[in-house]
Design a protein around this motif. Sequence first.
Motif, PDB file in Angstrom:
ATOM      1  N   TRP A  35      51.650  47.254  34.952  1.00 35.97           N
ATOM      2  CA  TRP A  35      50.281  46.748  34.914  1.00 35.97           C
ATOM      3  C   TRP A  35      49.848  46.156  36.252  1.00 35.97           C
ATOM      4  O   TRP A  35      48.721  45.675  36.373  1.00 35.97           O
ATOM      5  CB  TRP A  35      50.138  45.675  33.831  1.00 35.97           C
ATOM      6  CG  TRP A  35      50.287  46.188  32.433  1.00 35.97           C
ATOM      7  CD1 TRP A  35      51.344  45.983  31.598  1.00 35.97           C
ATOM      8  CD2 TRP A  35      49.346  46.983  31.698  1.00 35.97           C
ATOM      9  NE1 TRP A  35      51.136  46.604  30.403  1.00 35.97           N
ATOM     10  CE2 TRP A  35      49.906  47.218  30.428  1.00 35.97           C
ATOM     11  CE3 TRP A  35      48.092  47.513  32.000  1.00 35.97           C
ATOM     12  CZ2 TRP A  35      49.251  47.972  29.449  1.00 35.97           C
ATOM     13  CZ3 TRP A  35      47.439  48.257  31.032  1.00 35.97           C
ATOM     14  CH2 TRP A  35      48.017  48.489  29.773  1.00 35.97           C
ATOM     15  N   ASP A  36      50.722  46.193  37.253  1.00 39.38           N
ATOM     16  CA  ASP A  36      50.388  45.555  38.530  1.00 39.38           C
ATOM     17  C   ASP A  36      49.257  46.288  39.262  1.00 39.38           C
ATOM     18  O   ASP A  36      48.439  45.660  39.930  1.00 39.38           O
ATOM     19  CB  ASP A  36      51.627  45.488  39.434  1.00 39.38           C
ATOM     20  CG  ASP A  36      52.640  44.464  38.923  1.00 39.38           C
ATOM     21  OD1 ASP A  36      52.294  43.682  38.022  1.00 39.38           O
ATOM     22  OD2 ASP A  36      53.782  44.473  39.423  1.00 39.38           O
ATOM     23  N   TYR A  37      49.232  47.606  39.150  1.00 39.27           N
ATOM     24  CA  TYR A  37      48.215  48.409  39.845  1.00 39.27           C
ATOM     25  C   TYR A  37      47.725  49.508  38.907  1.00 39.27           C
ATOM     26  O   TYR A  37      48.488  50.013  38.076  1.00 39.27           O
ATOM     27  CB  TYR A  37      48.781  49.043  41.119  1.00 39.27           C
ATOM     28  CG  TYR A  37      49.330  48.046  42.105  1.00 39.27           C
ATOM     29  CD1 TYR A  37      48.478  47.319  42.933  1.00 39.27           C
ATOM     30  CD2 TYR A  37      50.707  47.809  42.178  1.00 39.27           C
ATOM     31  CE1 TYR A  37      48.983  46.395  43.832  1.00 39.27           C
ATOM     32  CE2 TYR A  37      51.219  46.876  43.074  1.00 39.27           C
ATOM     33  CZ  TYR A  37      50.349  46.169  43.899  1.00 39.27           C
ATOM     34  OH  TYR A  37      50.848  45.247  44.777  1.00 39.27           O
ATOM     35  N   LEU A  49      41.994  45.334  35.214  1.00 37.59           N
ATOM     36  CA  LEU A  49      41.911  45.999  33.914  1.00 37.59           C
ATOM     37  C   LEU A  49      40.581  45.720  33.215  1.00 37.59           C
ATOM     38  O   LEU A  49      40.015  46.617  32.574  1.00 37.59           O
ATOM     39  CB  LEU A  49      43.081  45.538  33.039  1.00 37.59           C
ATOM     40  CG  LEU A  49      43.227  46.218  31.680  1.00 37.59           C
ATOM     41  CD1 LEU A  49      43.376  47.725  31.829  1.00 37.59           C
ATOM     42  CD2 LEU A  49      44.453  45.639  30.945  1.00 37.59           C
ATOM     43  N   HIS A 100      46.445  38.880  33.865  1.00 33.90           N
ATOM     44  CA  HIS A 100      47.444  39.340  34.835  1.00 33.90           C
ATOM     45  C   HIS A 100      46.939  40.563  35.606  1.00 33.90           C
ATOM     46  O   HIS A 100      46.967  40.596  36.836  1.00 33.90           O
ATOM     47  CB  HIS A 100      48.743  39.681  34.108  1.00 33.90           C
ATOM     48  CG  HIS A 100      49.747  40.403  34.956  1.00 33.90           C
ATOM     49  ND1 HIS A 100      50.572  39.737  35.851  1.00 33.90           N
ATOM     50  CD2 HIS A 100      50.049  41.734  35.074  1.00 33.90           C
ATOM     51  CE1 HIS A 100      51.341  40.620  36.475  1.00 33.90           C
ATOM     52  NE2 HIS A 100      51.045  41.835  36.019  1.00 33.90           N
ATOM     53  N   ALA A 101      46.492  41.579  34.868  1.00 34.54           N
ATOM     54  CA  ALA A 101      45.977  42.803  35.488  1.00 34.54           C
ATOM     55  C   ALA A 101      44.484  42.614  35.743  1.00 34.54           C
ATOM     56  O   ALA A 101      43.647  43.029  34.946  1.00 34.54           O
ATOM     57  CB  ALA A 101      46.237  43.992  34.568  1.00 34.54           C
TER      58      ALA A 101
END
Length: 456
Positions: free
Chosen positions: A396-398, A253, A249-250
């Motif tokens: 966790w989007d950015y 990361l 998703h991220a």
Amino acid sequence: MADDDRSPEEEFQDLLRQLLGGGGSIDPEQLSQLSQLSGMNIDPAMMQTIMSQMQQAFAGGGDGAISWDMAERQALHIAGQHGLAIGDGHRSELDQAFVLAGLWLSEVTTISELPSPARSITRAEWVTATLPVWQELAEPVATSIADALTESLRAQAPEEMQDLVQGAGRLMRSVGGSLFASQLGQVIGNLSKEVVSGGDVGIPLMPDGRAAILPQNFSDFGRDLEIPEDQLALAVATRELAHARLFRHAKWLRLHVISQVTEFARGVRVDTDALEDLASRFDPSEPEELRRALESGALLPARSEAQEDALRRLENLLATIEGWVDVVTADATTRLPQADRVAESVRRRRAVGGPAERALGSLVGLELRPRRMREAAAMWRAITDAVGPEARDALWDYPDLMPGADDIDDPTSLVARLQARARGEEPAPDAMDDALAQLLADSETDGSGDTDEDRG
């Protein structure tokens, strides 16, 4: 000058020129014919061992590149020892656990499912899947060792050998790098006997979007826990899926974690005094001392202040990741009567690490353990209770939204900002907001309409 008139030193240098100059392989007969080597206090049998080991190290070529194939061969050899195939029954049980774990996760997190089904893999398959990341993480350390070996050789060689040593620089880098690669392969091979799942070490080793469990190691892990195997499988599968989902998703990361590790590794410097001391008494026919020196970390000096800072940042990052995984897994496995016991076993296991993980820490000077996982989990629990899973997972989007070390210490301000945002209110500005506002104000002042001509 006739061959018979050459000195022992000249014959020895000719041998080195053949090896280091890329002139082909060394004929063992040449070594046995050097009866005069005894006058130089060099054992011909020992020299043959040296040449054999060096030629093996040079198998990848003499361009100075590190032979990571050697690491792979070592790791696969160890992983294959006592390795078991995956039985159909065990594979089916874990497949079912992954399916149910995926459904439970979807109830407690907004982060979407993986595009590919999770798999059961052997130890050898884990080595093959994760080796590219190990190589990326270890290369800065291997390069540092190779550079130190080259410099040590240059410093100790007599004046008449300096031209030869200078020309052999790339090959000596191969020697040092290949020795390190061989030792790394042993560590990875032994680690393949310890890890239970793809995310077990805490860093994104598996290819993006892949989740996996190693059935043989899973059985070893659960042997003394006295927890029903089906419950253990569901808990481990849930944790592994949560870890893999988060990194998929991220998308930023994965690079963020790896860059933090490599930032630390680039600061590694070899203790040249320890290396020279080892070289002065190293017996190539007894390589155990070199192995122990590499594995114990004796060649790595104390961490610098910059490395300590890098390590703290990495530990906070890993704790933030593991804390989220811990909370989401706990929420998803509330139906399991012994979920808390499994979670505590996993936390303790991650905190202590196994023999191979400790050996990895000594080899590269880095321990991949989320020391603040409990504090980070408490932070994520406070966030979840305050604003719910959707707002929590949106952090966790950015990269700029992810909680930091101060939030782990005290999540009160972060929770207040998230609650204000949920109510549609503008959160109270913090120090970063104030600094940004000042920066924008200064920028507007500088560009207030004055032209270059006006200012002239």
